[in-house]
Design a protein around this motif. Structure first.
Motif, PDB file in Angstrom:
ATOM      1  N   ARG A 150       0.830  -1.213   0.000  1.00 28.17           N
ATOM      2  CA  ARG A 150       0.000   0.000   0.000  1.00 28.17           C
ATOM      3  C   ARG A 150       0.855   1.250   0.000  1.00 28.17           C
ATOM      4  O   ARG A 150       0.592   2.212  -0.726  1.00 28.17           O
ATOM      5  N   ASP A 154       0.825   0.279  -4.587  1.00 33.10           N
ATOM      6  CA  ASP A 154       0.158  -0.869  -5.197  1.00 33.10           C
ATOM      7  C   ASP A 154      -1.054  -1.234  -4.347  1.00 33.10           C
ATOM      8  O   ASP A 154      -1.049  -2.210  -3.596  1.00 33.10           O
ATOM      9  N   LEU A 155      -2.123  -0.456  -4.474  1.00 29.29           N
ATOM     10  CA  LEU A 155      -3.289  -0.654  -3.628  1.00 29.29           C
ATOM     11  C   LEU A 155      -4.025  -1.944  -3.969  1.00 29.29           C
ATOM     12  O   LEU A 155      -4.531  -2.635  -3.078  1.00 29.29           O
ATOM     13  N   ALA A 156      -4.070  -2.288  -5.262  1.00 28.82           N
ATOM     14  CA  ALA A 156      -4.719  -3.542  -5.645  1.00 28.82           C
ATOM     15  C   ALA A 156      -3.950  -4.736  -5.078  1.00 28.82           C
ATOM     16  O   ALA A 156      -4.549  -5.700  -4.583  1.00 28.82           O
ATOM     17  N   ALA A 188      -7.367   0.782   2.487  1.00 29.08           N
ATOM     18  CA  ALA A 188      -6.868   0.715   1.106  1.00 29.08           C
ATOM     19  C   ALA A 188      -7.928   1.208   0.119  1.00 29.08           C
ATOM     20  O   ALA A 188      -7.621   1.955  -0.823  1.00 29.08           O
ATOM     21  N   TYR A 189      -9.182   0.804   0.323  1.00 26.15           N
ATOM     22  CA  TYR A 189     -10.246   1.278  -0.561  1.00 26.15           C
ATOM     23  C   TYR A 189     -10.450   2.790  -0.420  1.00 26.15           C
ATOM     24  O   TYR A 189     -10.706   3.489  -1.411  1.00 26.15           O
ATOM     25  N   GLU A 191      -8.244   4.995   0.234  1.00 27.36           N
ATOM     26  CA  GLU A 191      -7.176   5.686  -0.488  1.00 27.36           C
ATOM     27  C   GLU A 191      -7.411   5.676  -2.000  1.00 27.36           C
ATOM     28  O   GLU A 191      -6.841   6.492  -2.726  1.00 27.36           O
ATOM     29  N   GLN A 192      -8.232   4.734  -2.462  1.00 25.32           N
ATOM     30  CA  GLN A 192      -8.607   4.698  -3.878  1.00 25.32           C
ATOM     31  C   GLN A 192      -9.896   5.499  -4.126  1.00 25.32           C
ATOM     32  O   GLN A 192     -10.440   5.456  -5.228  1.00 25.32           O
ATOM     33  N   ASN A 193     -10.364   6.218  -3.090  1.00 25.88           N
ATOM     34  CA  ASN A 193     -11.611   6.991  -3.151  1.00 25.88           C
ATOM     35  C   ASN A 193     -12.815   6.097  -3.446  1.00 25.88           C
ATOM     36  O   ASN A 193     -13.808   6.558  -4.035  1.00 25.88           O
ATOM     37  N   ASP A 194     -12.727   4.843  -3.067  1.00 29.80           N
ATOM     38  CA  ASP A 194     -13.834   3.907  -3.222  1.00 29.80           C
ATOM     39  C   ASP A 194     -14.566   3.835  -1.882  1.00 29.80           C
ATOM     40  O   ASP A 194     -14.445   2.862  -1.123  1.00 29.80           O
TER      41      ASP A 194
END
Length: 293
Positions: A150, A154-156, A188-189, A191-194
Motif C-alpha cells: 500500500r 500498489d493498492l490492488a 486501502a479502498y 485511499e482509492q476513493n472507493d
C-alpha cells in the motif's frame, strides 16, 4: 549445535545477565553457523529489552546475513520471525521496498518448510528464546506484505495480500486479526476513493468487534472504539455532509466505554478520558457541520 551453546541459549537469565553470558561465550558459537544465527537473534532480543535499539538492529542484520538455505531448513521458525523483525525495521524507516522483500522472504521460508498455517496453540519457545506462535507468524507476514505494498502505491496488490491474510486468520479463528484486516482493507479502498467498499469493510470490522464484546469485554470494547476512532469516523467526517451514522457510532462508543471503564481501576482513567474526549470532538464536528448548536 554444541551442547554448551544449547544450554547457554536456554532463557533463564535477565536480559543484562544474559547479554554478559552470551558475549563471554561468543567463541563457542562463532564457529557454528546455526549457533551464530541463534546467538545474534538472542543478543538482538537482549539489546531490545534493554532499550539499546541500534545494537539490537545490528544483531538482527548480522543474523539475516547468516540465514542461508541450511539455516532455513534447520530453524525455519527463527528465520520467519527474523524476516518479520527486519521487515518491520525497514517499514518504520519508510524503506517499504526493502520491508516488502523481507516479509515475502519470511512467507517463502514458512511455506517451504511445510509449517502449519492453521496451528493455533503456541509452540515451545525457539532455541534463541524467541516466542513462536505457529500459523499467526505467516498471517502477520502476509498482512505486512499488504501494508508495504500500500505504501508503495500498489493498492490492488495490498488488497490481494489482505484477502490472503484474512483467510489465514479465519483458519486460526483469531478475531483480532480479522478485525484488523477489515480495517486495513477499508483503508486501502478509502485511499482509492472507493468509499462504498471502504464503508463495507469498516461495517464488517464493527460487526466483528461487536460480536466479540460479550465474550471478552476487555478486548471487544477497546477494539471497537479503535475501529471507530482510527478508521471509520475519519472516513465519515471526510464527506461533505457527515451522515447521522457518525453521531450514532460515537454515542455507542461512549456508552460502551463508560460501562467498561466503570469496572476498571483508576489507573485506566487517563486512557478513558482521552478516548471520551476524541469521541466528543467527533460529536461536536458532526453537530457543527450540520448547523446544530
Amino acid at each position: 549445535m554444541p551442547p554448551a551453546l544449547r544450554r547457554l541459549l536456554t532463557p533463564t537469565r535477565s536480559p543484562a545477565a544474559d547479554l554478559t553470558a552470551m558475549q563471554a561465550a561468543r567463541p563457542q558459537w562463532a564457529s557454528d553457523s546455526l549457533g551464530r544465527l541463534l546467538g545474534h537473534i538472542r543478543l538482538s532480543s537482549d539489546f531490545y529489552s534493554l532499550g539499546q535499539f541500534d545494537s539490537c538492529t545490528w544483531h538482527v542484520r548480522q543474523a539475516w546475513r547468516m540465514a542461508g538455505p541450511t539455516q532455513c531448513r534447520q530453524q525455519p521458525g527463527e528465520v520467519v520471525l527474523l524476516a518479520n523483525a527486519l521487515g518491520f525495521y525497514h517499514y518504520q524507516r519508510a524503506a517499504y521496498d526493502s520491508a516488502l522483500t523481507c516479509f515475502q522472504a519470511g512467507s517463502r521460508v514458512f511455506r517451504a518448510a511445510g509449517l502449519d498455517s492453521s496451528y493455533v496453540e503456541p509452540l515451545p519457545r525457539l532455541p534463541s528464546g524467541a516466542s513462536w506462535a505457529g500459523g499467526s507468524a505467516l498471517a502477520i507476514c502476509v498482512t505486512n506484505m499488504g501494508l508495504a505494498s500500500r505504501h508503495l502505491g500498489d493498492l490492488a496488490g495490498a488488497v490481494r495480500y489482505y484477502e490472503q491474510a484474512t483467510a489465514l486468520y479465519q483458519q486460526l479463528q483469531q478475531p483480532a486479526g480479522l478485525v484488523w484486516l477489515q480495517c486495513l482493507t477499508g483503508e486501502a479502498y478509502a485511499e482509492q476513493n472507493d468509499c462504498p467498499r471502504a464503508r463495507a469493510a469498516y461495517d464488517q470490522a464493527v460487526r466483528m468487534a461487536r460480536r466479540y464484546v460479550p465474550r471478552n469485554p476487555a478486548y471487544g470494547v477497546i477494539e471497537l472504539a479503535g475501529v471507530v476512532l482510527n478508521y471509520y469516523e475519519p472516513l465519515l467526517l471526510a464527506q461533505p455532509q457527515p451522515p447521522a451514522y457518525a453521531r450514532q457510532l460515537a454515542r455507542e462508543m461512549m456508552t460502551g466505554l463508560r460501562h467498561y471503564y466503570s469496572r476498571r481501576q483508576a489507573t485506566d482513567t487517563a486512557n478513558y478520558c482521552i478516548r471520551m474526549a476524541q469521541l466528543r470532538v467527533v460529536l461536536a464536528e458532526v453537530a457543527w457541520r450540520a448547523g446544530q448548536p
